[in-house]
Design a protein around this motif. Structure first.
Motif, PDB file in Angstrom:
ATOM      1  N   TYR A 133       0.877  -1.197  -0.048  1.00 42.36           N
ATOM      2  CA  TYR A 133      -0.003   0.051   0.046  1.00 42.36           C
ATOM      3  C   TYR A 133       0.935   1.134   0.093  1.00 42.36           C
ATOM      4  O   TYR A 133       1.807   1.134   0.484  1.00 42.36           O
ATOM      5  CB  TYR A 133      -0.838  -0.044   1.311  1.00 42.36           C
ATOM      6  CG  TYR A 133      -2.118  -0.709   1.087  1.00 42.36           C
ATOM      7  CD1 TYR A 133      -1.936  -2.212   1.288  1.00 42.36           C
ATOM      8  CD2 TYR A 133      -3.442  -0.218   0.887  1.00 42.36           C
ATOM      9  CE1 TYR A 133      -2.958  -3.153   1.255  1.00 42.36           C
ATOM     10  CE2 TYR A 133      -4.432  -1.167   0.706  1.00 42.36           C
ATOM     11  CZ  TYR A 133      -4.298  -2.473   0.955  1.00 42.36           C
ATOM     12  OH  TYR A 133      -5.370  -3.280   1.091  1.00 42.36           O
ATOM     13  N   GLN A 173       0.943   5.607   0.754  1.00 42.19           N
ATOM     14  CA  GLN A 173       0.091   6.436   1.493  1.00 42.19           C
ATOM     15  C   GLN A 173       0.963   7.738   0.998  1.00 42.19           C
ATOM     16  O   GLN A 173       2.118   8.108   1.530  1.00 42.19           O
ATOM     17  CB  GLN A 173       0.103   6.352   2.771  1.00 42.19           C
ATOM     18  CG  GLN A 173      -1.022   7.621   3.484  1.00 42.19           C
ATOM     19  CD  GLN A 173      -1.098   7.166   5.037  1.00 42.19           C
ATOM     20  OE1 GLN A 173      -0.202   6.536   5.538  1.00 42.19           O
ATOM     21  NE2 GLN A 173      -2.148   7.699   5.601  1.00 42.19           N
ATOM     22  N   ASN A 232      -0.937  13.445   3.644  1.00 39.32           N
ATOM     23  CA  ASN A 232      -2.329  13.743   3.845  1.00 39.32           C
ATOM     24  C   ASN A 232      -3.349  13.122   3.099  1.00 39.32           C
ATOM     25  O   ASN A 232      -4.437  13.709   2.730  1.00 39.32           O
ATOM     26  CB  ASN A 232      -2.553  15.360   3.796  1.00 39.32           C
ATOM     27  CG  ASN A 232      -1.706  16.215   4.875  1.00 39.32           C
ATOM     28  OD1 ASN A 232      -1.329  15.625   5.941  1.00 39.32           O
ATOM     29  ND2 ASN A 232      -1.048  17.188   4.222  1.00 39.32           N
ATOM     30  N   GLU A 233      -2.892  11.824   2.501  1.00 39.98           N
ATOM     31  CA  GLU A 233      -4.003  11.035   1.994  1.00 39.98           C
ATOM     32  C   GLU A 233      -4.215   9.781   2.696  1.00 39.98           C
ATOM     33  O   GLU A 233      -3.238   9.450   3.512  1.00 39.98           O
ATOM     34  CB  GLU A 233      -3.521  10.797   0.321  1.00 39.98           C
ATOM     35  CG  GLU A 233      -3.567  11.839  -0.395  1.00 39.98           C
ATOM     36  CD  GLU A 233      -2.991  11.760  -1.870  1.00 39.98           C
ATOM     37  OE1 GLU A 233      -2.913  12.729  -2.436  1.00 39.98           O
ATOM     38  OE2 GLU A 233      -3.165  10.578  -2.207  1.00 39.98           O
ATOM     39  N   ALA A 234      -5.278   8.864   2.197  1.00 36.84           N
ATOM     40  CA  ALA A 234      -5.263   7.631   2.615  1.00 36.84           C
ATOM     41  C   ALA A 234      -4.395   6.655   1.935  1.00 36.84           C
ATOM     42  O   ALA A 234      -3.898   6.747   0.893  1.00 36.84           O
ATOM     43  CB  ALA A 234      -6.778   7.233   2.189  1.00 36.84           C
ATOM     44  N   PRO A 235      -4.104   5.578   2.619  1.00 32.36           N
ATOM     45  CA  PRO A 235      -3.447   4.479   2.120  1.00 32.36           C
ATOM     46  C   PRO A 235      -4.206   3.717   0.862  1.00 32.36           C
ATOM     47  O   PRO A 235      -5.640   3.760   1.026  1.00 32.36           O
ATOM     48  CB  PRO A 235      -3.397   3.201   3.103  1.00 32.36           C
ATOM     49  CG  PRO A 235      -3.522   4.068   4.348  1.00 32.36           C
ATOM     50  CD  PRO A 235      -4.562   5.191   4.199  1.00 32.36           C
ATOM     51  N   LEU A 284      -4.119   0.691  -2.227  1.00 36.11           N
ATOM     52  CA  LEU A 284      -3.177  -0.610  -2.822  1.00 36.11           C
ATOM     53  C   LEU A 284      -2.595  -0.130  -3.830  1.00 36.11           C
ATOM     54  O   LEU A 284      -2.996   0.427  -4.814  1.00 36.11           O
ATOM     55  CB  LEU A 284      -4.481  -1.564  -3.224  1.00 36.11           C
ATOM     56  CG  LEU A 284      -3.718  -3.068  -3.601  1.00 36.11           C
ATOM     57  CD1 LEU A 284      -3.150  -3.647  -2.252  1.00 36.11           C
ATOM     58  CD2 LEU A 284      -4.996  -3.717  -4.224  1.00 36.11           C
ATOM     59  N   LEU A 293       4.709   7.054   1.996  1.00 36.61           N
ATOM     60  CA  LEU A 293       4.881   6.168   2.949  1.00 36.61           C
ATOM     61  C   LEU A 293       4.471   4.909   2.235  1.00 36.61           C
ATOM     62  O   LEU A 293       3.233   4.808   1.803  1.00 36.61           O
ATOM     63  CB  LEU A 293       3.917   6.434   4.369  1.00 36.61           C
ATOM     64  CG  LEU A 293       3.923   5.377   5.351  1.00 36.61           C
ATOM     65  CD1 LEU A 293       5.571   5.487   5.979  1.00 36.61           C
ATOM     66  CD2 LEU A 293       2.961   6.155   6.487  1.00 36.61           C
ATOM     67  N   TYR A 329       3.573   0.781   2.705  1.00 33.37           N
ATOM     68  CA  TYR A 329       3.128  -0.242   3.875  1.00 33.37           C
ATOM     69  C   TYR A 329       3.310  -1.525   3.007  1.00 33.37           C
ATOM     70  O   TYR A 329       2.525  -1.952   2.191  1.00 33.37           O
ATOM     71  CB  TYR A 329       2.060  -0.116   4.532  1.00 33.37           C
ATOM     72  CG  TYR A 329       1.970   0.860   5.508  1.00 33.37           C
ATOM     73  CD1 TYR A 329       1.311   1.995   5.315  1.00 33.37           C
ATOM     74  CD2 TYR A 329       2.500   0.720   6.656  1.00 33.37           C
ATOM     75  CE1 TYR A 329       1.155   3.018   6.237  1.00 33.37           C
ATOM     76  CE2 TYR A 329       2.270   1.646   7.550  1.00 33.37           C
ATOM     77  CZ  TYR A 329       1.603   2.949   7.557  1.00 33.37           C
ATOM     78  OH  TYR A 329       1.564   3.936   8.393  1.00 33.37           O
ATOM     79  N   SER A 331       5.464  -1.986   9.582  1.00 30.45           N
ATOM     80  CA  SER A 331       5.538  -0.618  10.412  1.00 30.45           C
ATOM     81  C   SER A 331       5.564   0.581   9.346  1.00 30.45           C
ATOM     82  O   SER A 331       5.532   1.651   9.827  1.00 30.45           O
ATOM     83  CB  SER A 331       6.635  -0.606  11.048  1.00 30.45           C
ATOM     84  OG  SER A 331       7.729  -0.911  10.436  1.00 30.45           O
TER      85      SER A 331
END
Lengths: 112, 113
Positions: B36, B38, B41-44, B46, B87, B89, B105
């Motif tokens: 994922y 991100q 300031n946005e959502a994660p 896929l 970021l 994940y 993490s």
């Protein structure tokens, strides 16, 4: 068109107050999730649901309740908010067959 | 229990250089692996996921290969772009009726000009 929406997007609450975060999805997914995101901790699961009427505890449920009154709606409730609950909260819906999750835009909660 | 490990908390690269973000996992089963992304300031959302048909998943120039022998699902891109700063994940699903994802993490990727 956004399939997972959250309200409010920003919230300032007082210690000891009640806070309700709302999530709505139009994906028609059975599963829904609440996470909090903090620097250094990544995404941590608070509560989740398999469908209307169901709520399950995630990894960090203490201090939080959840409610799933319908397929579309999933709420996170902080009965007595504390400053340690200051965070960004994400709601997600999940498709059981695909195991993928789709996130809402997040709610930034500050507890003073 | 099952777990996902992302060893790098922060990766800083110069634009145009190759990207590799590490992800290793522990699982009792044959899991599905996900990446994922991100942005600030946005959502994660896929980025890509492992498949069971041995095809290498690719999206937006990123690819990852599931290596069961080494329990790894590293994310790679041949040439970093400024817009890749985000970021990342890595996450795992056991593919059972639990339907939960086990999250790493996260790795913050910063691309500099």
């Amino acid at each position: 068109e956004a399939a997972v929406t959250q309200s409010p997007r920003n919230k300032v609450a007082v210690t000891g107050g009640k806070v309700t975060l709302s999530c709505n999805q139009t994906n028609n997914h059975n599963n829904m999730y609440w996470y909090r995101q903090d620097t250094g901790h990544g995404l941590r699961l608070i509560h989740y649901s398999y469908g209307a009427g169901s709520t399950e505890k995630g990894d960090i449920p203490d201090g939080y309740k959840a409610s799933r009154p319908s397929q579309e709606n999933f709420s996170l409730i902080l009965e007595l908010a504390t400053p340690s609950q200051t965070s960004v909260y994400f709601c997600a819906s999940g498709a059981p067959v695909l195991y993928e999750q789709y996130f809402g835009p997040g709610t930034r909660l500050t507890v003073l | 229990g099952d777990s996902v490990t992302q060893t790098e908390g922060l990766v800083t690269l110069t634009e145009g250089l190759p990207v590799m973000l590490n992800c290793t996992y522990q699982s009792t089963y044959s899991p599905f692996l996900f990446w994922y992304v991100q942005h600030l300031n946005e959502a994660p959302k896929l980025l890509l996921k492992s498949f069971t048909d041995n095809k290498r998943p690719e999206h937006q120039g990123f690819h990852a290969t599931l290596h069961k022998s080494s329990s790894s699902f590293h994310l790679q891109k041949s040439s970093a772009q400024l817009s890749d700063s985000a970021l990342y994940y890595c996450a795992l699903s056991e593919g059972d009726s639990n339907y939960q994802l086990i999250w790493g993490s996260g790795t913050k990727l910063i691309i500099k000009p």
